[in-house]
Scaffold this motif. Sequence first.
Motif, PDB file in Angstrom:
ATOM      1  N   SER A 166       0.862  -0.860   0.061  1.00  0.00           N
ATOM      2  CA  SER A 166      -0.401   0.227   0.197  1.00  0.00           C
ATOM      3  C   SER A 166       0.914   0.750   0.469  1.00  0.00           C
ATOM      4  CB  SER A 166      -0.626   0.544   1.812  1.00  0.00           C
ATOM      5  OG  SER A 166      -2.160  -1.177   1.280  1.00  0.00           O
ATOM      6  N   HIS A 184      -2.092  11.421   6.724  1.00  0.00           N
ATOM      7  CA  HIS A 184      -3.186  11.202   5.868  1.00  0.00           C
ATOM      8  C   HIS A 184      -2.828  12.782   4.467  1.00  0.00           C
ATOM      9  CE1 HIS A 184      -4.899   9.601   9.489  1.00  0.00           C
ATOM     10  NE2 HIS A 184      -5.635   9.626   9.137  1.00  0.00           N
ATOM     11  N   GLN A 205      -3.894   8.382  -9.599  1.00  0.00           N
ATOM     12  CA  GLN A 205      -4.701   8.343  -8.441  1.00  0.00           C
ATOM     13  C   GLN A 205      -4.448   8.951  -7.211  1.00  0.00           C
ATOM     14  OE1 GLN A 205      -3.794   4.385  -8.523  1.00  0.00           O
ATOM     15  NE2 GLN A 205      -5.560   3.594  -6.794  1.00  0.00           N
ATOM     16  N   VAL A 209      -6.967  11.873  -5.174  1.00  0.00           N
ATOM     17  CA  VAL A 209      -6.972  11.100  -3.242  1.00  0.00           C
ATOM     18  C   VAL A 209      -6.743  12.946  -2.481  1.00  0.00           C
ATOM     19  CG1 VAL A 209      -5.910  10.517  -1.103  1.00  0.00           C
ATOM     20  CG2 VAL A 209      -6.233   9.276  -3.477  1.00  0.00           C
ATOM     21  N   SER A 262      -5.085   5.923   2.269  1.00  0.00           N
ATOM     22  CA  SER A 262      -5.850   5.558   1.438  1.00  0.00           C
ATOM     23  C   SER A 262      -6.067   4.441   0.564  1.00  0.00           C
ATOM     24  CB  SER A 262      -4.713   6.607   0.068  1.00  0.00           C
ATOM     25  OG  SER A 262      -3.383   6.262  -0.413  1.00  0.00           O
ATOM     26  N   GLN A 263      -7.280   4.281  -0.986  1.00  0.00           N
ATOM     27  CA  GLN A 263      -7.120   3.062  -1.105  1.00  0.00           C
ATOM     28  C   GLN A 263      -6.289   2.755  -2.365  1.00  0.00           C
ATOM     29  OE1 GLN A 263      -9.230   1.288   0.097  1.00  0.00           O
ATOM     30  NE2 GLN A 263      -9.205   2.679   1.798  1.00  0.00           N
ATOM     31  N   ILE A 264      -5.138   3.467  -2.505  1.00  0.00           N
ATOM     32  CA  ILE A 264      -3.671   3.012  -3.428  1.00  0.00           C
ATOM     33  C   ILE A 264      -2.826   1.894  -2.601  1.00  0.00           C
ATOM     34  CG2 ILE A 264      -1.920   4.052  -4.725  1.00  0.00           C
ATOM     35  CD1 ILE A 264      -2.431   7.315  -3.847  1.00  0.00           C
ATOM     36  N   ASP A 265      -3.852   1.269  -3.542  1.00  0.00           N
ATOM     37  CA  ASP A 265      -3.173   0.189  -3.814  1.00  0.00           C
ATOM     38  C   ASP A 265      -2.003  -0.531  -4.776  1.00  0.00           C
ATOM     39  OD1 ASP A 265      -3.278  -0.366  -1.274  1.00  0.00           O
ATOM     40  OD2 ASP A 265      -5.533  -1.270  -2.102  1.00  0.00           O
TER      41      ASP A 265
END
Length: 302
Positions: A166, A184, A205, A209, A262-265
């Motif tokens: 992640s 954050h 991406q 965010v 974040s949802q960045i994977d």
Amino acid sequence: MPTKTWHSLPEYQALRALMESGTTSKAAIRLGRSQSAVSRSIAHLEARTGRILFEREGGRLRPTNEAVQMNRRLDPLFEALDRIDGPPERAQETLRIIAPPTYAHRFLVQHIANFLKTNPHFFISLEVSPSEDVIRGVLERRFDLGVTGVELSRSGVKLTPYRNSSAVCVMPNDHPLAGRDIIHPEDLHGQALVALTHRHARRAQLEKVLHASRSTPRIVAEVSTSFAAVDLAKEGLGLTIVNPFPIVQYRSDDVVFRPFASQIDYRSYFVTSDHRPTPGIARAFMRHLRLHTAKDPFSDKA
């Protein structure tokens, strides 16, 4: 037309055996043939070549200079026969790897060195190229194995997951945000940011965010690799958001890595051809990487 000369292996064998033993009886024992058969082979060889090869001297047959020269010319032939009849030589297998700089520098180089130390009969060729060239290189069969962190799926190649991770925020040890456990998106507002160039899908991406959190950092530099982004952060230029793998493997003592909320994977892949079997040496190296990749807090096995 000149008469074609036919070579006879039994005649040459008789010549070499007789030169080493000195008598037809000993030569016959050595070859597992009768004494008369050895004598006939020598007589035929002399008649065919028109040379006197042996002279009798005190009960023994002494090779003439012509015999010595012929025997010397026969050495390559019998050496080749020994290689054919002997155990097979182990061919040196070659593995052609292609990977982007972030994976190739430091990380893959160290694992390649360890792999070759334990497998000295292998040979590895490493090409460092952009991620898009990794897929193309394997697709065109110029490379046996690719390693990449970009999912560029194309017909003809197989992407095998290797590591999951992640996004992290990377910054100098003395950065004001270094003391926080998690960074954050809103924490980046007004901060100096080293960003990846727009050709990276991760750039868009990240901007999405940040926009959702109404966070606007100051972009002070753009780079094409995570490797360069982290190095600029190390020099105090700002912080950066990147895939921690494999950089955390060799930069954890130089900068601070903090999880980025974040949802960045990310996913790292092995790239192989889908049209031909993966070579054994490639499978061995993939297994080596899976077994010997050090654990870190930001990535795990896929």
